[in-house]
Structures are given as C-alpha cells and as structure tokens.
Enzyme design. Sequence first.
Site, PDB file in Angstrom:
ATOM      1  N   LYS A 118      31.843  17.010  23.188  1.00 45.33           N
ATOM      2  CA  LYS A 118      30.670  16.389  23.819  1.00 45.33           C
ATOM      3  C   LYS A 118      31.068  14.996  24.266  1.00 45.33           C
ATOM      4  O   LYS A 118      31.964  14.386  23.667  1.00 45.33           O
ATOM      5  CB  LYS A 118      29.526  16.287  22.808  1.00 45.33           C
ATOM      6  CG  LYS A 118      28.165  16.190  23.442  1.00 45.33           C
ATOM      7  CD  LYS A 118      27.664  17.561  23.838  1.00 45.33           C
ATOM      8  CE  LYS A 118      26.257  17.591  24.309  1.00 45.33           C
ATOM      9  NZ  LYS A 118      25.767  18.968  24.403  1.00 45.33           N
TER      10      LYS A 118
HETATM   11  N1  LIG Z   1      21.454  20.846  30.421  1.00 48.41           N
HETATM   12  C1  LIG Z   1      21.954  21.848  29.720  1.00 48.41           C
HETATM   13  O1  LIG Z   1      22.520  22.799  30.275  1.00 48.41           O
HETATM   14  C2  LIG Z   1      21.811  21.874  28.238  1.00 48.41           C
HETATM   15  C3  LIG Z   1      21.019  20.973  27.547  1.00 48.41           C
HETATM   16  N2  LIG Z   1      20.826  21.125  26.197  1.00 48.41           N
HETATM   17  C4  LIG Z   1      19.981  20.200  25.443  1.00 48.41           C
HETATM   18  O2  LIG Z   1      18.644  20.254  25.930  1.00 48.41           O
HETATM   19  C5  LIG Z   1      18.022  18.967  25.746  1.00 48.41           C
HETATM   20  C6  LIG Z   1      17.462  18.498  27.078  1.00 48.41           C
HETATM   21  O3  LIG Z   1      18.518  18.414  28.015  1.00 48.41           O
HETATM   22  P1  LIG Z   1      18.266  18.443  29.603  1.00 48.41           P
HETATM   23  O4  LIG Z   1      17.023  19.175  29.901  1.00 48.41           O
HETATM   24  O5  LIG Z   1      19.532  18.829  30.219  1.00 48.41           O
HETATM   25  O6  LIG Z   1      18.048  16.892  29.868  1.00 48.41           O
HETATM   26  P2  LIG Z   1      17.303  16.202  31.100  1.00 48.41           P
HETATM   27  O7  LIG Z   1      17.864  14.847  31.166  1.00 48.41           O
HETATM   28  O8  LIG Z   1      17.333  17.065  32.299  1.00 48.41           O
HETATM   29  O9  LIG Z   1      15.785  16.150  30.603  1.00 48.41           O
HETATM   30  C7  LIG Z   1      15.393  15.528  29.421  1.00 48.41           C
HETATM   31  C8  LIG Z   1      13.888  15.606  29.297  1.00 48.41           C
HETATM   32  O10 LIG Z   1      13.488  15.050  28.040  1.00 48.41           O
HETATM   33  C9  LIG Z   1      12.466  14.091  28.314  1.00 48.41           C
HETATM   34  N3  LIG Z   1      12.400  13.072  27.277  1.00 48.41           N
HETATM   35  C10 LIG Z   1      13.211  12.016  27.071  1.00 48.41           C
HETATM   36  N4  LIG Z   1      12.769  11.301  26.039  1.00 48.41           N
HETATM   37  C11 LIG Z   1      11.672  11.923  25.587  1.00 48.41           C
HETATM   38  C12 LIG Z   1      10.752  11.675  24.552  1.00 48.41           C
HETATM   39  N5  LIG Z   1      10.884  10.609  23.735  1.00 48.41           N
HETATM   40  N6  LIG Z   1       9.733  12.543  24.371  1.00 48.41           N
HETATM   41  C13 LIG Z   1       9.594  13.598  25.197  1.00 48.41           C
HETATM   42  N7  LIG Z   1      10.411  13.885  26.184  1.00 48.41           N
HETATM   43  C14 LIG Z   1      11.440  13.059  26.377  1.00 48.41           C
HETATM   44  C15 LIG Z   1      12.848  13.511  29.644  1.00 48.41           C
HETATM   45  O11 LIG Z   1      11.773  12.814  30.206  1.00 48.41           O
HETATM   46  P3  LIG Z   1      12.016  11.615  31.250  1.00 48.41           P
HETATM   47  O12 LIG Z   1      12.512  12.278  32.494  1.00 48.41           O
HETATM   48  O13 LIG Z   1      10.690  11.016  31.350  1.00 48.41           O
HETATM   49  O14 LIG Z   1      13.030  10.705  30.607  1.00 48.41           O
HETATM   50  C16 LIG Z   1      13.182  14.807  30.375  1.00 48.41           C
HETATM   51  O15 LIG Z   1      11.998  15.489  30.728  1.00 48.41           O
HETATM   52  C17 LIG Z   1      19.113  18.061  25.156  1.00 48.41           C
HETATM   53  O16 LIG Z   1      19.001  18.092  23.744  1.00 48.41           O
HETATM   54  C18 LIG Z   1      20.397  18.748  25.589  1.00 48.41           C
HETATM   55  O17 LIG Z   1      21.479  18.443  24.730  1.00 48.41           O
HETATM   56  C19 LIG Z   1      21.407  22.146  25.502  1.00 48.41           C
HETATM   57  C20 LIG Z   1      22.205  23.049  26.131  1.00 48.41           C
HETATM   58  C21 LIG Z   1      22.545  22.938  27.520  1.00 48.41           C
HETATM   59  O1  LIG Z   2      27.743  24.141  29.665  1.00 46.90           O
HETATM   60  C1  LIG Z   2      28.466  23.560  28.879  1.00 46.90           C
HETATM   61  O2  LIG Z   2      29.679  23.592  28.905  1.00 46.90           O
HETATM   62  C2  LIG Z   2      27.900  22.722  27.752  1.00 46.90           C
HETATM   63  C3  LIG Z   2      26.423  22.670  27.628  1.00 46.90           C
HETATM   64  C4  LIG Z   2      26.076  21.786  26.487  1.00 46.90           C
HETATM   65  O3  LIG Z   2      26.429  20.620  26.465  1.00 46.90           O
HETATM   66  C5  LIG Z   2      25.339  22.321  25.356  1.00 46.90           C
HETATM   67  O4  LIG Z   2      25.237  23.546  25.226  1.00 46.90           O
HETATM   68  O5  LIG Z   2      24.849  21.533  24.517  1.00 46.90           O
END
Ligand SMILES: NC(=O)C1=CN([C@@H]2O[C@H](COP(=O)(O)OP(=O)(O)OC[C@H]3O[C@@H](n4cnc5c(N)ncnc54)[C@H](OP(=O)(O)O)[C@@H]3O)[C@@H](O)[C@H]2O)C=CC1
Ligand SMILES: O=C(O)CCC(=O)C(=O)O
Length: 429
Positions: A118
Amino acid sequence: MVLSSTIAREAPTPAHICPMDRSCSYLQQAASQLNLDTNITTILEHPRKVITVSIPVKLDTGEVQVLAGHRVQHSDILGPYKGGIRYHPSVTLREVSALAMLMTWKCALLGIPYGGAKGGIAIDPNQYSVGELERITRRYTSELIKDIGPAVDIPAPDMGTSAREMAWMMDTYSMHVGHAVPGIVTGKPLSIGGSRGRQQATGRGVMLAIREALAERGQSLAGASIAIQGFGNVGSSAAILLHEAGAKILAVSNGSGGVYSEGGLDIPALQAHLQDNPRQMGTFPGGEAIGNADLLLLPCDVLVPAALEDQITAENADRIQAKIVAEAANGPITLDGDRILADRGILVLPDILTNAGGVVVSYLEWVQGQSYVFWDEERVNREMEGLMVNAYHRVSATARCKTISFRLAAYTLGVGRVAQALSDRGLYP
Ligand SMILES: NC(=O)C1=CN([C@@H]2O[C@H](COP(=O)(O)OP(=O)(O)OC[C@H]3O[C@@H](n4cnc5c(N)ncnc54)[C@H](OP(=O)(O)O)[C@@H]3O)[C@@H](O)[C@H]2O)C=CC1
Ligand SMILES: O=C(O)CCC(=O)C(=O)O
C-alpha cells in the site's frame, strides 16, 4: 521561495514490535486456528520493505512544500506486491503498513498471484490544483522508481486517487525506462490498457458479497434496506448497483454529511444533484439531511461503511442496528467494535473479502495486458463474479465448519495460503 516541510514526524516503531495492532491481532488469531509455527507468524507480522520518500513540490504560488510519501511492501511470497495509493490527510506510515498487510491476505484469499502493498501521501487532494497533484504524483513515482515495476510492485487507485493518477504514474515510469509499460499500474484509463469494469469493480464486489450473505439468510437484494457511509468510488458504485438490484438505499453520506429517506433514495437523481452541487449531500431534495454518526446507527438490513477506518468502535458498536455490516472500506471496525458486534450476533462481512472486487479486476487488467487481448465488460464482470462468489462461499463454509466468525475464516484462508507458500519456498530460516 519558502521551504515548508510537511514531512510527517511519526515516532519510529521499534524494529521488533509489530506496528499494526488490529492487523496483527487478526493474524495471531488465524495463526492459532492454523497451528502455525510462531516463527512463521513472526515473519508474516513484519512488512518486507518500508519506504518513505521526500516529495518536493512547487505549488502554483511558487512556494515549495516537501511531502512524505510512503510505500509499504508487506509480502511478495505469492507474486508481485499489489495495492493502492491513498491521498488523504489521515495517511500515516502505520496506517499504510496495516493496509499493506491486509492486501497480502486479500490477494491470497481470492487466489490471485499477488503479494500485498500500500502507498500513500498525507494530503487532502481537494486542497491542491490538478497541476500540483500531477507534480506530486510524478515526483512520488520517480522517487519509487527502483522499488516498483510490473513484476515487482504494481500500484492502483485507493482513496483520493483514480485512473488519472495511475496514468501519470504509468507515464512517469515509462519515461524513466524509455518505453511504454502499461503493466506498471492497474486501474488506469482504457486508452492506455485499463480494463473495462475496473472503476465499478470494488462496488460490484461489495454488492455480490451482500447478495450472497442475504441469500444464505433466505433474503434477496430486492427490498433489502441498506445504509452506506462514503459516496466515493466504492460507496457510489455499490449504491448504484444495489439500487439497480432493487435494494432500498436508506441513506448515503460523504465527508460533508449525509442524506436519508425512509422510503429509499433515488440514487441516479442524487448523483445528478451532486454533479450540480458537488459534495452537498444534505441539500438533496429527495431526502433529509443526516450526520455520518447517525447514519451508522440506522435500523437496516445491511450497513456498508465505505469511507475511512475506525468508524465502528467501542463507543457505538452496541448501538448499531444493522443485521449485517459489510466492510467496503478497509478496517472500518476497531478490534473492540468487532468484539461487540460479534457478541451481539451481527454478521460482519470482512474487508479482505467484501472489497476484493477491485483488486480482482486489477488482476484481470494485468492478465489482459500481459496477453494483449482485451475483454468486453460482460466478460470482466463474469470472471470477477466467479472469483468473488467462490471466495464468499469458501469463507462461509469455513466459518460454519469451524464455528468461527467470517473474519477469522477469511484470515485463516488467506494467511494459510501465504504460510504454505512461505514454507514451500523455503524462505523459513
Ligand atoms: N478504490 C478502490 O478500488 C478500493 C477502495 N477500497 C477502500 O474503500 C474505501 C473508500 O475508497 P474509495 O471509494 O476509493 O475512496 P474515494 O476517495 O473515492 O471516496 C471516499 C469517500 O469517503 C468519504 N469520506 C471521507 N471522509 C469521510 C467521513 N469522515 N465520513 C464519511 N465519509 C467520508 C469521501 O467524502 P468526500 O468526497 O466528501 O471527502 C468520499 O465520498 C477506502 O477504505 C479504500 O481503502 C478498498 C478496495 C479497493
Ligand atoms: O486494485 C488494487 O490493486 C488494489 C486495491 C486496493 O488498494 C485495495 O483492495 O485495498
């Protein structure tokens, strides 16, 4: 030119202590289920490589900031290190280390030939211009150039990053080596070898895990009531797909707050509202404003934390009213919160299973890139569904057969596979 150093000054972690309490606690529990040799567990507790680089960036004002960029490579026992890059103010080396370990178990559980890593930079991307973000991303990539590569370590998007940052990383790496290397990142734009379906993949995987869990309880997605915290890549994709499947999305939120409707939100209408009023959830006319803390406590079939870590804790776990909590985010439940939910009989679908759809399609992107044959979205979704549903049922069967939680079952399968490979490869001293 002002030099303002924003390098995080974290207390160094003593070399012999596992820096990641939650991840290590689950690892220990799985090791005990598996009767693992303690020396193997000790090796697995420690990341193989921890990298922190300085990223000097010239801001649009002419000021120079020096940011700290981390990349933690936990394990490459099963294949190249794999994991996302996070841009968020809460990023610390400890957090990145814990998330790297999660990636190792996630890839192992899903049966894909990757290790775990990561990366992250402690910035709020909303506070930087696109040009500044590009300079930050390119310099971060340059500083990591010797430590990443398509057979070594393959970054992908995570919180605060997207296909755009992956394209900059790919371009910077390619310029360094003198030819195009699309396989250096996944989650990149289609134009440079990205995969169809990657953008929605994590949310789609979340929907599939919930679908399977409800089906095991004799319920379907249609009519199931669901609350989702976080409306970024993962939360919004899950919301759209769950809504399309007939689920009633009671509430969603982002960092600015949330919106609630007892009868269910019209998710496409909410998306259109956010296009015109970015981040203003609370003003959506199709619902009433709700705070993030209250959203977590709504009575519903499924609660989906899809934002930050540590949202369900000893403080609120006894008031959670959902029947199932599906961890779309990484680590949204603290150790204490997890114990309380377990004691209350609330099913937790663990992160390393629930949000694995993203890395699965990253793997499919890599496979397509390696073979120079690109699939249509229907094929990508089908292949991903096969791997996700298979993993779900292995976890569920293990939990049933050993009378353990889904989380411990998932860890037992993931850790067990890595431990077996470690001992087969003879890396055990
Ligand atoms: N992207 C991926 O493919 C993957 C992501 N994940 C996990 O999923 C989670 C979200 O990632 P992802 O969707 O990519 O991130 P993004 O940056 O696309 O979105 C994050 C979201 O969380 C919101 N947020 C931030 N702070 C808060 C808070 N205090 N309370 C409520 N909402 C909040 C943000 O709002 P705002 O825009 O207002 O800041 C936004 O809507 C993370 O834990 C990530 O590690 C896991 C696997 C893969
Ligand atoms: O797509 C990837 O390689 C990693 C996604 C990721 O960071 C996660 O699963 O938390």
